[in-house]
Design a protein around this motif. Structure first.
Motif, PDB file in Angstrom:
ATOM      1  N   ALA A  55      17.471 -44.237 -21.680  1.00 26.10           N
ATOM      2  CA  ALA A  55      17.876 -43.821 -23.009  1.00 26.10           C
ATOM      3  C   ALA A  55      19.305 -43.411 -22.811  1.00 26.10           C
ATOM      4  O   ALA A  55      19.618 -42.753 -21.941  1.00 26.10           O
ATOM      5  N   GLU A  56      19.920 -43.623 -24.011  1.00 31.14           N
ATOM      6  CA  GLU A  56      21.276 -42.957 -24.182  1.00 31.14           C
ATOM      7  C   GLU A  56      21.064 -41.791 -25.236  1.00 31.14           C
ATOM      8  O   GLU A  56      20.564 -42.018 -26.239  1.00 31.14           O
ATOM      9  N   THR A  57      21.839 -40.984 -25.084  1.00 36.07           N
ATOM     10  CA  THR A  57      21.929 -39.821 -26.007  1.00 36.07           C
ATOM     11  C   THR A  57      23.264 -39.161 -25.899  1.00 36.07           C
ATOM     12  O   THR A  57      23.844 -38.895 -24.885  1.00 36.07           O
ATOM     13  N   MET A  58      23.767 -38.972 -26.893  1.00 33.29           N
ATOM     14  CA  MET A  58      25.137 -38.033 -26.837  1.00 33.29           C
ATOM     15  C   MET A  58      24.882 -36.703 -26.336  1.00 33.29           C
ATOM     16  O   MET A  58      23.848 -35.875 -26.541  1.00 33.29           O
ATOM     17  N   THR A  74      15.276 -38.016 -16.588  1.00 33.80           N
ATOM     18  CA  THR A  74      16.335 -36.878 -15.962  1.00 33.80           C
ATOM     19  C   THR A  74      17.581 -37.651 -16.406  1.00 33.80           C
ATOM     20  O   THR A  74      17.725 -38.837 -16.550  1.00 33.80           O
ATOM     21  N   LEU A  75      18.550 -36.744 -16.499  1.00 33.36           N
ATOM     22  CA  LEU A  75      20.136 -37.342 -16.468  1.00 33.36           C
ATOM     23  C   LEU A  75      20.447 -38.010 -15.464  1.00 33.36           C
ATOM     24  O   LEU A  75      20.398 -37.174 -14.212  1.00 33.36           O
ATOM     25  N   ALA A  76      20.756 -39.309 -15.531  1.00 35.27           N
ATOM     26  CA  ALA A  76      21.246 -39.968 -14.293  1.00 35.27           C
ATOM     27  C   ALA A  76      22.853 -40.113 -14.363  1.00 35.27           C
ATOM     28  O   ALA A  76      23.455 -40.137 -13.239  1.00 35.27           O
ATOM     29  N   GLU A  77      23.347 -40.285 -15.422  1.00 41.16           N
ATOM     30  CA  GLU A  77      24.951 -40.244 -15.638  1.00 41.16           C
ATOM     31  C   GLU A  77      25.387 -39.596 -17.053  1.00 41.16           C
ATOM     32  O   GLU A  77      24.719 -39.935 -17.927  1.00 41.16           O
ATOM     33  N   SER A  78      26.671 -39.181 -16.841  1.00 40.79           N
ATOM     34  CA  SER A  78      27.323 -38.635 -18.049  1.00 40.79           C
ATOM     35  C   SER A  78      28.565 -39.802 -18.289  1.00 40.79           C
ATOM     36  O   SER A  78      29.297 -39.890 -17.323  1.00 40.79           O
ATOM     37  N   ILE A  79      28.792 -40.138 -19.452  1.00 41.96           N
ATOM     38  CA  ILE A  79      30.054 -41.070 -19.566  1.00 41.96           C
ATOM     39  C   ILE A  79      30.856 -40.412 -20.672  1.00 41.96           C
ATOM     40  O   ILE A  79      30.523 -40.111 -21.714  1.00 41.96           O
ATOM     41  N   PRO A  80      32.056 -40.161 -20.328  1.00 41.80           N
ATOM     42  CA  PRO A  80      33.125 -39.645 -21.106  1.00 41.80           C
ATOM     43  C   PRO A  80      33.246 -40.383 -22.341  1.00 41.80           C
ATOM     44  O   PRO A  80      33.344 -41.547 -22.304  1.00 41.80           O
ATOM     45  N   HIS A  81      33.518 -39.567 -23.753  1.00 38.49           N
ATOM     46  CA  HIS A  81      33.705 -40.490 -24.627  1.00 38.49           C
ATOM     47  C   HIS A  81      35.151 -40.100 -25.186  1.00 38.49           C
ATOM     48  O   HIS A  81      35.547 -39.036 -25.141  1.00 38.49           O
TER      49      HIS A  81
END
Length: 84
Positions: A55-58, A74-81
């Motif tokens: 799932a993707e969530t801001m 669980t959080l797998a990765e954060s992608i900068p915006h």
């Protein structure tokens, strides 16, 4: 009230699905997102052959992040915006 569905990436593995949903504002904060997601995940794992859900969530969307945590995700990765 809204919608909820598992969605596969075009060309992606059939046993992987993304969890997606949209609820109208009057339904927010009533536990519907968690309840419908739990039911959808149970069906996906038991009857649809899904082995992994993403799932993707801001980052700033704390209520949605809380739903994902309640589901055991669980959080797998954060992608900068980029803001520009």
């Amino acid at each position: 009230m809204g919608w909820c569905c598992p969605r596969q990436l075009r060309g992606g593995p059939r046993e992987e699905a993304g969890l997606g949903y949209r609820l109208r504002r009057p339904a927010w904060g009533r536990g519907y997102a968690t309840e419908v997601s739990q039911a959808l995940l149970a069906k996906g794992f038991a009857r649809l052959g899904i082995r992994m859900v993403w799932a993707e969530t801001m980052t700033v969307n704390h209520p949605l992040r809380n739903v994902k945590e309640k589901l055991g995700m669980t959080l797998a990765e954060s992608i900068p915006h980029r803001t520009t």
